[in-house]
Design a protein around this motif. Structure first.
Motif, PDB file in Angstrom:
ATOM      1  N   CYS A 134     -33.351 -38.644   7.755  1.00 15.63           N
ATOM      2  CA  CYS A 134     -34.430 -38.250   7.009  1.00 15.63           C
ATOM      3  C   CYS A 134     -34.246 -36.848   6.716  1.00 15.63           C
ATOM      4  O   CYS A 134     -33.601 -36.035   7.640  1.00 15.63           O
ATOM      5  N   ASN A 160     -36.574 -34.794   5.827  1.00 15.55           N
ATOM      6  CA  ASN A 160     -37.762 -33.826   6.099  1.00 15.55           C
ATOM      7  C   ASN A 160     -37.625 -32.908   7.445  1.00 15.55           C
ATOM      8  O   ASN A 160     -37.998 -33.527   8.544  1.00 15.55           O
ATOM      9  N   CYS A 200     -40.147 -34.273  12.361  1.00 14.07           N
ATOM     10  CA  CYS A 200     -39.809 -35.551  12.197  1.00 14.07           C
ATOM     11  C   CYS A 200     -38.623 -36.031  12.868  1.00 14.07           C
ATOM     12  O   CYS A 200     -37.561 -35.390  13.215  1.00 14.07           O
ATOM     13  N   CYS A 242     -41.106 -41.143   5.531  1.00 13.94           N
ATOM     14  CA  CYS A 242     -39.780 -41.981   6.115  1.00 13.94           C
ATOM     15  C   CYS A 242     -40.229 -43.173   7.067  1.00 13.94           C
ATOM     16  O   CYS A 242     -39.037 -43.701   7.553  1.00 13.94           O
ATOM     17  N   TYR A 265     -45.550 -40.065  10.402  1.00 16.52           N
ATOM     18  CA  TYR A 265     -45.109 -39.472   9.193  1.00 16.52           C
ATOM     19  C   TYR A 265     -44.848 -40.675   8.030  1.00 16.52           C
ATOM     20  O   TYR A 265     -44.055 -41.359   8.470  1.00 16.52           O
ATOM     21  N   SER A 281     -36.891 -38.688  13.057  1.00 17.83           N
ATOM     22  CA  SER A 281     -35.630 -39.222  12.256  1.00 17.83           C
ATOM     23  C   SER A 281     -34.668 -38.017  11.714  1.00 17.83           C
ATOM     24  O   SER A 281     -33.535 -38.373  11.993  1.00 17.83           O
TER      25      SER A 281
HETATM   26 ZN   LIG Z   1     -38.725 -37.944   8.507  1.00 13.16          ZN
END
Ligand SMILES: [Zn+2]
Length: 45
Positions: free
Chosen positions: A37, A39, A28, A14, A11, A30
């Motif tokens: 992040c 997301n 995601c 980030c 992705y 992270s």
């Molecule tokens: Zn992310």
């Protein structure tokens, strides 16, 4: 850089990688593991 193929496993927003979640979705890494992040959107594999 935002194509579907290139964005599937890495992705770009980030820099985090997508990780398999629950066997059916990718999210995601992270956001899921480190909370660095925002997301949290999941995509189906
Ligand atoms: Zn992310």
């Amino acid at each position: 850089m935002d194509g579907l193929l290139s964005g599937l496993l890495a992705y770009g927003r980030c820099g985090g990688a997508y990780t398999l979640v629950g066997g059916l979705h990718y999210g995601c890494a992270s956001a899921r593991n480190k909370g660095t992040c925002n997301n949290r959107r999941m995509i189906r594999r």
